[in-house]
Design an enzyme around this catalytic site. Structure first.
Site, PDB file in Angstrom:
ATOM      1  N   GLU A   1      46.827  -2.185  15.701  1.00  0.00           N
ATOM      2  CA  GLU A   1      47.533  -0.977  16.104  1.00  0.00           C
ATOM      3  C   GLU A   1      47.011   0.220  15.317  1.00  0.00           C
ATOM      4  OE1 GLU A   1      48.699   0.788  18.156  1.00  0.00           O
ATOM      5  OE2 GLU A   1      50.858   0.427  18.411  1.00  0.00           O
TER       6      GLU A   1
ATOM      7  N   HIS B   1      51.966  -7.358  22.413  1.00  0.00           N
ATOM      8  CA  HIS B   1      52.773  -8.380  21.735  1.00  0.00           C
ATOM      9  C   HIS B   1      54.238  -8.322  22.180  1.00  0.00           C
ATOM     10  CE1 HIS B   1      54.811  -5.460  19.117  1.00  0.00           C
ATOM     11  NE2 HIS B   1      53.627  -4.851  19.009  1.00  0.00           N
TER      12      HIS B   1
END
Length: 219
Positions: free
Chosen positions: A92, A19
Site C-alpha cells: 500500500e 485484501h
C-alpha cells in the site's frame, strides 16, 4: 519463430483483489504500508467466500504485497501449494506520519486537500513523511514488468491494497495517474484483467466485482 515461441500463450489472465476487511478498515483508520494489520472476522469470511468461488481456477502463481493482510486474504490458495511471491513493490502507499490512528478533523482535512491535489495532477506530492502516487507507481512498474515477462504463467492471482490498486490500474490500462480515483474498490473486490501479448495491452473484464460475497452473512 521457433516452435517454443509459437506455443507460448498469447493471453495472460490476472485476478487482482484487494485484501479483506481489517478492524482498521472498519474503524476508518488509515493503514498504509506502515501498518501491518490482520484481517478481522469478516475479512477472513470474505477471503473464504472468494476461495469458494474461485478455488477451481488453476492459478500458476500467487503474487502479494509484503503485508500480512494480503497473505491472509489468499491463505487457502497458498495452502493448496501454489507458487507464491511477495513483493514490497505491491505494498500500500505510505500515508506517512498520520498512519495507524483515528483521524481527527485536521487529519481528514489534510487527506482531502492531498487527494484533491493528486486529482488535479500534482501526483508527485507526497504525504507528510510518506509517498506520492508517483513514488508508488515507480516501485510497482518493475513488478508488473516481471509479471508480464513470464508468459508461461497464464493465470495469476494478485492480492494488493486499495490505493495501490487504484494507482496500478492507471499503469495497466494506460490512464493518467491523476485519474486513479475513477477506479472503485471495496474489501475483497475483484478486478479481472487480461494481457494480450500481441497487442501489448491490458484489458478489463470485471471491475470491483463483489458477486462472490453475495451469500456472505454480515452481522
Amino acid at each position: 519463430m521457433s516452435n517454443e515461441q509459437s506455443q507460448m500463450p498469447k493471453i495472460k489472465t490476472v485476478y487482482l483483489i484487494r485484501h479483506g476487511e481489517t478492524d482498521f478498515n472498519r474503524q476508518g483508520i488509515v493503514q498504509g504500508s506502515g501498518v501491518d494489520s490482520e484481517l478481522n472476522e469478516l475479512g477472513h469470511a470474505q477471503a473464504e467466500a472468494f476461495f469458494q468461488k474461485y478455488h477451481h481456477i488453476n492459478f500458476d502463481k500467487v503474487y502479494t504485497s509484503a503485508l500480512q493482510r494480503t497473505h491472509q486474504s489468499v491463505k487457502k490458495f497458498l495452502e493448496k501449494g501454489l507458487p507464491w511471491e511477495q513483493h514490497e513493490g505491491l505494498n500500500e502507499i505510505s500515508w506517512g506520519v498520520r498512519e495507524g490512528r483515528v483521524p481527527n478533523d485536521v487529519d481528514n482535512e489534510y487527506y482531502k486537500i492531498l487527494i484533491d491535489s493528486w486529482i488535479n495532477g500534482k501526483v508527485d506530492m507526497p504525504s507528510e513523511g510518506g509517498e506520492s502516487p508517483l513514488d508508488v507507481i515507480t516501485r510497482q512498474k518493475p513488478v508488473i514488468d516481471l509479471i508480464v515477462s513470464r508468459p508461461e504463467e497464464e493465470t495469476i492471482l494478485v492480492a494488493m491494497h486499495g490505493r495501490a490498486i487504484r494507482i496500478i490500474l492507471t499503469l495497466l490500462l494506460e490512464r493518467e495517474l491523476q485519474e486513479m480515483d475513477t477506479f472503485e474498490h471495496a474489501n475483497l473486490c475483484l478486478y479481472k484483467l487480461t494481457y494480450d501479448y500481441e497487442k501489448g495491452k491490458f484489458f478489463v473484464e470485471l471491475e470491483n466485482d463483489l458477486s462472490h460475497l453475495d451469500d456472505l452473512i454480515v452481522e
